[in-house]
Design a protein around this motif. Structure first.
Motif, PDB file in Angstrom:
ATOM      1  N   ARG A  72       0.744  -1.278  -0.137  1.00 33.39           N
ATOM      2  CA  ARG A  72      -0.064  -0.156   0.088  1.00 33.39           C
ATOM      3  C   ARG A  72       0.776   1.226   0.102  1.00 33.39           C
ATOM      4  N   GLU A  73       1.854   1.305   0.632  1.00 37.07           N
ATOM      5  CA  GLU A  73       2.945   2.437   0.813  1.00 37.07           C
ATOM      6  C   GLU A  73       3.311   2.523  -0.695  1.00 37.07           C
ATOM      7  N   ALA A  74       3.785   1.520  -1.256  1.00 37.89           N
ATOM      8  CA  ALA A  74       4.404   1.745  -2.596  1.00 37.89           C
ATOM      9  C   ALA A  74       3.193   2.211  -3.485  1.00 37.89           C
TER      10      ALA A  74
ATOM     11  N   ASN B  68       0.908   9.546  -5.101  1.00 41.83           N
ATOM     12  CA  ASN B  68       1.281  10.955  -4.946  1.00 41.83           C
ATOM     13  C   ASN B  68       2.095  11.710  -5.965  1.00 41.83           C
ATOM     14  N   ARG B  69       2.902  10.902  -6.795  1.00 40.82           N
ATOM     15  CA  ARG B  69       3.611  11.282  -8.074  1.00 40.82           C
ATOM     16  C   ARG B  69       2.740  11.713  -8.825  1.00 40.82           C
ATOM     17  N   ARG B  70       1.690  11.136  -9.279  1.00 41.93           N
ATOM     18  CA  ARG B  70       0.688  11.523 -10.227  1.00 41.93           C
ATOM     19  C   ARG B  70      -0.032  12.510  -9.942  1.00 41.93           C
ATOM     20  N   LEU B  71      -0.391  12.912  -8.454  1.00 44.44           N
ATOM     21  CA  LEU B  71      -1.264  13.926  -8.195  1.00 44.44           C
ATOM     22  C   LEU B  71      -0.412  15.139  -8.056  1.00 44.44           C
ATOM     23  N   ALA B  72       0.955  15.125  -7.983  1.00 43.53           N
ATOM     24  CA  ALA B  72       1.785  16.300  -8.287  1.00 43.53           C
ATOM     25  C   ALA B  72       1.675  16.760  -9.673  1.00 43.53           C
ATOM     26  N   LEU B  73       1.489  15.788 -10.592  1.00 42.25           N
ATOM     27  CA  LEU B  73       1.294  16.334 -11.916  1.00 42.25           C
ATOM     28  C   LEU B  73      -0.104  16.767 -12.112  1.00 42.25           C
ATOM     29  N   PHE B  74      -1.165  16.383 -11.495  1.00 44.24           N
ATOM     30  CA  PHE B  74      -2.463  16.950 -11.441  1.00 44.24           C
ATOM     31  C   PHE B  74      -2.494  18.322 -11.008  1.00 44.24           C
ATOM     32  N   HIS B  75      -1.793  18.533  -9.767  1.00 42.38           N
ATOM     33  CA  HIS B  75      -1.975  19.890  -9.182  1.00 42.38           C
ATOM     34  C   HIS B  75      -1.077  20.823 -10.021  1.00 42.38           C
ATOM     35  N   ARG B  76      -0.002  20.423 -10.802  1.00 37.62           N
ATOM     36  CA  ARG B  76       0.841  21.064 -11.311  1.00 37.62           C
ATOM     37  C   ARG B  76       0.313  21.343 -12.940  1.00 37.62           C
TER      38      ARG B  76
ATOM     39  N   GLN C  76      -3.457  17.594 -15.252  1.00 35.84           N
ATOM     40  CA  GLN C  76      -3.799  16.238 -16.098  1.00 35.84           C
ATOM     41  C   GLN C  76      -4.854  15.399 -15.409  1.00 35.84           C
ATOM     42  N   PRO C  77      -5.613  14.924 -15.793  1.00 36.78           N
ATOM     43  CA  PRO C  77      -6.782  14.062 -15.143  1.00 36.78           C
ATOM     44  C   PRO C  77      -6.090  13.008 -14.598  1.00 36.78           C
ATOM     45  N   LEU C  78      -6.778  12.348 -13.470  1.00 36.55           N
ATOM     46  CA  LEU C  78      -6.318  11.185 -12.890  1.00 36.55           C
ATOM     47  C   LEU C  78      -7.448  10.698 -12.278  1.00 36.55           C
ATOM     48  N   ALA C  79      -7.452   9.104 -12.395  1.00 36.42           N
ATOM     49  CA  ALA C  79      -8.666   8.496 -11.623  1.00 36.42           C
ATOM     50  C   ALA C  79      -7.943   7.135 -11.044  1.00 36.42           C
ATOM     51  N   LEU C  80      -8.715   6.668 -10.139  1.00 39.87           N
ATOM     52  CA  LEU C  80      -8.331   5.359  -9.244  1.00 39.87           C
ATOM     53  C   LEU C  80      -9.305   4.376  -9.124  1.00 39.87           C
ATOM     54  N   ILE C  81      -9.094   3.205  -9.157  1.00 40.42           N
ATOM     55  CA  ILE C  81     -10.138   2.238  -9.110  1.00 40.42           C
ATOM     56  C   ILE C  81      -9.536   1.213  -8.147  1.00 40.42           C
ATOM     57  N   ILE C  82     -10.536   0.784  -7.086  1.00 40.25           N
ATOM     58  CA  ILE C  82     -10.187  -0.386  -6.168  1.00 40.25           C
ATOM     59  C   ILE C  82     -11.264  -1.313  -6.466  1.00 40.25           C
TER      60      ILE C  82
ATOM     61  N   ASP D  64      -5.977  17.223  -3.055  1.00 42.71           N
ATOM     62  CA  ASP D  64      -5.898  15.723  -2.941  1.00 42.71           C
ATOM     63  C   ASP D  64      -4.536  15.348  -2.550  1.00 42.71           C
ATOM     64  N   GLU D  65      -4.572  14.191  -1.422  1.00 43.08           N
ATOM     65  CA  GLU D  65      -3.385  13.484  -1.393  1.00 43.08           C
ATOM     66  C   GLU D  65      -3.698  11.904  -1.713  1.00 43.08           C
ATOM     67  N   ALA D  66      -2.788  10.866  -1.750  1.00 40.25           N
ATOM     68  CA  ALA D  66      -3.242   9.685  -2.059  1.00 40.25           C
ATOM     69  C   ALA D  66      -4.195   9.210  -1.117  1.00 40.25           C
ATOM     70  N   GLU D  67      -4.041   9.365   0.327  1.00 39.31           N
ATOM     71  CA  GLU D  67      -5.185   8.828   1.191  1.00 39.31           C
ATOM     72  C   GLU D  67      -6.444   9.327   0.693  1.00 39.31           C
ATOM     73  N   HIS D  68      -6.840  10.275   0.319  1.00 40.70           N
ATOM     74  CA  HIS D  68      -8.137  11.097   0.049  1.00 40.70           C
ATOM     75  C   HIS D  68      -8.645  10.341  -1.160  1.00 40.70           C
ATOM     76  N   MET D  69      -7.839  10.143  -2.329  1.00 42.37           N
ATOM     77  CA  MET D  69      -8.257   9.205  -3.358  1.00 42.37           C
ATOM     78  C   MET D  69      -8.741   7.740  -3.068  1.00 42.37           C
ATOM     79  N   LEU D  70      -7.858   7.335  -2.118  1.00 41.71           N
ATOM     80  CA  LEU D  70      -7.923   5.865  -1.953  1.00 41.71           C
ATOM     81  C   LEU D  70      -9.090   5.903  -1.095  1.00 41.71           C
ATOM     82  N   SER D  71      -9.425   6.819  -0.264  1.00 42.22           N
ATOM     83  CA  SER D  71     -10.609   6.785   0.826  1.00 42.22           C
ATOM     84  C   SER D  71     -11.721   6.799  -0.076  1.00 42.22           C
ATOM     85  N   ARG D  72     -11.997   7.720  -1.058  1.00 38.96           N
ATOM     86  CA  ARG D  72     -13.090   7.667  -1.969  1.00 38.96           C
ATOM     87  C   ARG D  72     -13.303   6.607  -2.564  1.00 38.96           C
TER      88      ARG D  72
END
Length: 516
Positions: free
Chosen positions: A347-349, A355-363, A366-372, A468-476
Motif C-alpha cells: 500500500r505504501e508503494a 502522490n507522484r501522479r497527483l503532483a502532476l495533476f496539481h501542477r 492532467q486528469p487522474l482516476a483511481l479504481i479499487i 487531494d493526497e493519495a489517502e484522499h483518493m484511496l478513501s473515496r
C-alpha cells in the motif's frame, strides 16, 4: 473574332501553360536537398559498444550502400523531371512562335475579303492549341508518375529496410524537434535507448538470418509496448533502438522501460524449430538543463552503458549528474501474489505512485482516476477461504490487467483488493474501464481442479480533486467500493466528490450515468 479577343485568349493560354510548368517544378526539391546526409553511428560516448563490433552485413545503421542507392534513385527522378520540364518549356516556346505567326496572318487577312483564308488561319490556331493541350496533358501524367515515385523514395529513405521502423535520419529530426519544443514551450519529453544484449554472440551461434528475425521481433515488441503512451520507435543502428516519448516525464519513462525489459525478456524468437531468447539493456533520460539535443542523447547513452556494466537485462536512468538503476517490478499475477510482501509495504508503494501522479495533476491539471476492486463472496463465503483462491486471484488480475492501458499502474493492495491508477483519465473514463473488467469477469467460468467457479467483482472509482493526497483518493474509492459491496456486489460505483458517496449511481453496460 477580333484581334483584341484573340490576343487575350492566346495570352491566357500561354500564361496558364507557363504557370502550370512552374508550379509542378516547384514541388520538387533540388538534387542536393534530397541527398541523404551520411550519419556516424558513434554517439560520442567514451565507451565503445561491445555488442556492435563486427556486425554482419545488413545489420549496419541504415546500410550506407542502401542510402547511396536511394540518393542515386532520387537524383534520377529529379533529372527526369527536369528533362520533362525542359521539353514542356520548348513546346510552350514553339507554340508561342506559332501563335505569333498566326496573329501576323490574321492581321494580313483583316483587310482582305476572304472568309476562307481567315477560316484556315483560325483552324491553324485551334490545331496549335490542341497540340499544346495534348502535350501538357501528357506532361502532367508523367509528372504525377514521377511525383509518386519520388514520394516512394522519400519513404524508403526514412525507413529501415529490415525492421520497417523509422531510421536514424528520422531520429535525428525528431530529437531536435522535441528539444526545440522543450526550449520554446518547456514541454518535457523522455528518451529510452534500447540495446540487445550480446547480439554478436547471438549471430555467431544462430546465424545472420536468426539475427535479422530477432531484430524484427524486438522492434515490434518495443513498438507495441510504447504505442499506448505515444512512443516513437526508431532503429538507431545495429542492434540498438531509440524510443522518444513526447510529453512524457521521467517517472512514466522509467515505467515504460520496466515494461520493455520484461516484454523483451519474455520474447521467443522461433527459428528453425528452435525457441531463442534475448534480453536488452536500457538507458533513460528526460530533457533537463541540456544545452543541445546531443547532451540529452549522451545522458541516455551513459545510462545505457551503466545498465550494461551492472550486468545487462536491466535499465538505468540519468538524473543529470549520475546514473541509477531502475528497480524491476513485475506485474505477473504469480509474482505479485507474494506471501512475503506485507500489505503495508504494497500500500505504501502504491500511495507513493499516486502522490507522484497527483503532483502532476496539481501542477498541470492532467486528469487522474483511481479504481479499487475486490472479488465478491463466492457461495456466501469470503474468497480468501476458497480452496482455489490463488487461481481465482490470478484469473481476476489477468482479466483486469488486460483492459488497462500500458501507462496505467495496476497492483495488488491486499489479498483480495486491487488498485489501478489511470493517468490522463477522469472518473467517467475509469468507471467505463472498471465496468468492462466487471462484465468480462462476470461472464467467465473458471475451471479448477476441484470445481467450475463463477466469479464477480465490485469496483469503487474516484477522480483527483483539488488539494487531494493519495489517502484522499484511496478513501473515496474504498467508500464507493463499500457501497457496491453493500448492494450485493457485481457493481461499479463512481464517487466524484466527498458528499456524493451516499447516493452514487451504478455504471451500467448500456450507459454511464455521471453524478454531476
Amino acid at each position: 473574332m477580333s484581334q483584341f479577343t484573340l490576343l487575350h485568349l492566346l495570352s491566357c493560354l500561354l500564361f496558364f501553360a507557363i504557370g502550370f510548368v512552374a508550379a509542378q517544378w516547384l514541388r520538387f526539391p533540388s538534387k542536393r536537398e534530397d541527398k541523404h546526409e551520411q550519419y556516424e553511428t558513434n554517439t560520442g560516448s567514451e565507451l565503445a559498444r561491445d555488442d556492435q563490433q563486427d556486425l554482419p552485413p545488413g545489420h549496419e545503421d541504415g546500410s550506407q550502400e542502401a542510402q547511396m542507392a536511394a540518393a542515386e534513385a532520387l537524383s534520377e527522378v529529379v533529372d527526369r523531371v527536369r528533362s520533362l520540364a525542359d521539353g514542356v518549356r520548348i513546346e510552350v516556346h514553339e507554340h508561342s512562335q506559332s501563335v505569333e505567326q498566326i496573329n501576323h496572318d490574321l492581321l494580313a487577312t483583316a483587310n482582305v475579303s476572304d472568309p476562307e483564308a481567315a477560316s484556315r488561319v483560325i483552324s491553324r490556331l485551334i490545331d496549335a492549341n490542341r497540340h499544346l493541350d495534348s502535350r501538357l496533358n501528357m506532361a502532367e501524367a508523367r509528372l504525377q508518375e514521377q511525383s509518386q515515385l519520388l514520394r516512394s523514395h522519400r519513404v524508403e529513405a526514412r525507413t529501415d529496410a529490415l525492421t520497417g521502423l523509422p531510421n536514424r535520419r528520422v531520429f535525428d529530426e525528431e530529437i531536435e524537434r522535441l528539444f526545440k519544443e522543450k526550449r520554446d514551450s518547456r514541454r518535457v519529453s523522455s528518451l529510452i535507448m534500447v540495446d540487445i544484449d550480446h547480439f554478436k554472440d547471438f549471430n555467431d551461434r544462430h546465424g545472420h538470418q536468426a539475427g535479422d528475425l530477432c531484430l524484427k521481433k524486438v522492434g515490434e515488441v518495443i513498438r507495441q509496448t510504447v504505442r499506448g503512451i505515444g512512443g516513437i520507435v526508431m532503429r538507431y543502428g545495429g542492434e540498438e533502438f531509440a524510443v522518444l516519448l513526447p510529453g512524457t516525464e521521467l517517472f512514466d519513462a522509467k515505467v515504460a522501460a520496466q515494461r520493455l525489459n520484461r516484454n523483451i525478456e519474455r520474447l521467443i524468437v522461433d527459428f528453425e524449430e528452435k525457441e531463442l531468447n534475448v534480453t536488452a539493456s536500457l538507458g533513460v533520460a528526460e530533457i533537463g538543463s541540456d544545452s543541445e539535443a546531443s547532451e540529452w542523447l549522451g545522458r541516455a547513452d551513459r545510462a545505457l552503458y551503466a545498465a550494461k556494466r551492472e550486468g545487462r537485462n536491466r535499465g538505468c536512468w540519468h538524473d543529470g549528474q549520475a546514473c541509477h538503476e531502475i528497480t524491476r517490478r513485475n506485474t505477473d499475477p504469480e509474482i505479485e501474489v507474494d506471501e512475503e510482501s506485507s500489505t503495508i509495504a504494497r500500500r505504501e508503494a502504491f500511495n507513493h505512485d499516486v502522490n507522484r501522479r497527483l503532483a502532476l495533476f496539481h501542477r498541470k491539471r492532467q486528469p487522474l482516476a483511481l479504481i479499487i476492486a475486490s472479488i465478491d463472496l463466492i457461495d456466501g463465503k469470503a474468497v480468501e477461504d476458497h480452496p482455489d483462491f490463488v487461481a481465482i486471484q490470478q484469473a481476476v488480475m489477468q482479466v483486469f490487467g488486460a483492459v488497462l492501458r500500458d501507462m496505467d499502474h495496476y497492483c495488488q493492495l491486499t489479498d483480495n483488493q486491487f488498485g489501478a491508477l489511470l493517468p490522463a483519465a477522469d472518473g467517467h473514463d475509469a468507471a467505463v474501464v472498471a465496468e468492462r473488467a466487471r462484465d468480462a469477469i462476470s461472464r467467465m467460468e473458471l475451471k479448477t481442479p476441484t470445481d467450475v467457479i463463477r466469479i464477480s467483482i465490485s469496483c469503487g472509482v474516484s477522480q483527483a480533486l483539488e488539494g487531494d493526497e493519495a489517502e484522499h483518493m484511496l478513501s473515496r474509492s474504498e467508500l464507493a467500493l463499500a457501497h457496491a459491496q453493500g448492494k450485493k456486489g457485481n457493481a461499479v460505483y463512481l464517487l466524484r466528490h466527498e458528499m456524493d458517496w451516499e447516493s452514487p449511481l451504478r455504471i451500467t453496460p448500456e450507459a454511464v450515468i455521471a453524478n454531476e
